[in-house]
Design an enzyme around this catalytic site. Structure first.
Site, PDB file in Angstrom:
ATOM      1  N   SER A  75       0.839  -1.193   0.000  1.00  0.00           N
ATOM      2  CA  SER A  75       0.000   0.000   0.000  1.00  0.00           C
ATOM      3  C   SER A  75       0.873   1.243   0.000  1.00  0.00           C
ATOM      4  O   SER A  75       2.014   1.218   0.470  1.00  0.00           O
ATOM      5  CB  SER A  75      -0.920  -0.002   1.232  1.00  0.00           C
ATOM      6  OG  SER A  75      -1.823   1.081   1.171  1.00  0.00           O
ATOM      7  N   ASP A  76       0.341   2.319  -0.531  1.00  0.00           N
ATOM      8  CA  ASP A  76       1.075   3.577  -0.508  1.00  0.00           C
ATOM      9  C   ASP A  76       0.077   4.726  -0.513  1.00  0.00           C
ATOM     10  O   ASP A  76      -1.007   4.611  -1.077  1.00  0.00           O
ATOM     11  CB  ASP A  76       2.006   3.695  -1.716  1.00  0.00           C
ATOM     12  CG  ASP A  76       2.995   4.840  -1.537  1.00  0.00           C
ATOM     13  OD1 ASP A  76       3.955   4.658  -0.766  1.00  0.00           O
ATOM     14  OD2 ASP A  76       2.797   5.915  -2.118  1.00  0.00           O
ATOM     15  N   GLN A  77       0.480   5.809   0.133  1.00  0.00           N
ATOM     16  CA  GLN A  77      -0.386   6.989   0.189  1.00  0.00           C
ATOM     17  C   GLN A  77       0.414   8.234  -0.177  1.00  0.00           C
ATOM     18  O   GLN A  77       1.512   8.445   0.342  1.00  0.00           O
ATOM     19  CB  GLN A  77      -0.965   7.163   1.591  1.00  0.00           C
ATOM     20  CG  GLN A  77      -1.952   8.327   1.685  1.00  0.00           C
ATOM     21  CD  GLN A  77      -2.510   8.481   3.088  1.00  0.00           C
ATOM     22  OE1 GLN A  77      -1.802   8.876   4.001  1.00  0.00           O
ATOM     23  NE2 GLN A  77      -3.775   8.137   3.266  1.00  0.00           N
ATOM     24  N   ALA A 112      -3.367   3.892  -2.370  1.00  0.00           N
ATOM     25  CA  ALA A 112      -3.402   2.739  -3.269  1.00  0.00           C
ATOM     26  C   ALA A 112      -3.132   1.466  -2.487  1.00  0.00           C
ATOM     27  O   ALA A 112      -2.397   1.471  -1.502  1.00  0.00           O
ATOM     28  CB  ALA A 112      -2.365   2.912  -4.373  1.00  0.00           C
TER      29      ALA A 112
END
Length: 199
Positions: A75-77, A112
């Site tokens: 995940s990434d933000q 994401a």
């Protein structure tokens, strides 16, 4: 003679974020944690949304190489201020600068999530954009908030699950945990698609 169900694949969270670990543990699913070794530098001119999607998938793939039988979540933000990516500030000074840029503005937190299983060839990625409207903050409010919360490991310096909620006018999202760092509705959808049975 009926067949016994196939054993469940192990689940690995490809993230060292304590926020993501806490969120995933809500699903009551046993999982391991592994650190993805991924360069998070944006490509020149890369849009925040594209950056978040690329990094989520890169993290999941990197950890899946080490755990090929597992279902791996990455995940990434990235905080998106008018097309400009704002990452984790890291320092007090950079956090002040970020919050001054965001006051009175609407920021899209592009969160994401990707799920990869090398053994089965499964790969999915999705994004949960969260629209956040910031109040017109005074310098004193910014300083008080940062001293109290020290959110230097949060994209855009805004930790909504804590005191950061007081900085905001509104949050719009269809996946309520996305702002904290892992969109659980989308994560559950992907895990089920990958064959993981959720409790």
């Amino acid at each position: 003679m009926h067949q016994s169900p196939a054993p469940q694949r192990p689940v690995v969270l490809g993230s060292t974020s304590r926020y993501r670990r806490e969120l995933l543990s809500r699903l009551n699913l046993p999982f391991e944690v592994a650190s993805p070794d991924v360069d998070e530098t944006p490509a020149p001119g890369e849009a925040p949304r594209d950056l978040a999607l690329r990094l989520a998938l890169a993290k999941a793939r990197a950890v899946a190489k080490l755990h090929p039988e597992a279902v791996v979540i990455g995940s990434d933000q990235v905080a998106d201020l008018s097309g400009q990516p704002l990452g984790k500030p890291g320092t007090h000074e950079r956090a002040v600068q970020q919050l001054r840029q965001m006051r009175g503005q609407t920021v899209i937190f592009q969160t994401a999530v990707a799920t990869v299983c090398q053994a089965s060839g499964f790969e999915q990625v999705d994004i949960a954009p969260v629209e956040v409207r910031f109040r017109d903050l005074s310098d004193e409010e910014i300083e008080r908030y940062l001293r109290a919360e020290q959110p230097y490991d949060c994209a855009g310096s805004a930790k909504s699950e804590g005191l950061g909620i007081a900085l905001l006018d509104a949050i719009h999202s269809d996946d309520p945990t996305a702002l904290i760092g892992l969109p659980l509705i989308r994560t559950c959808r992907m895990l089920r698609a990958a064959g993981v049975v959720l409790p």
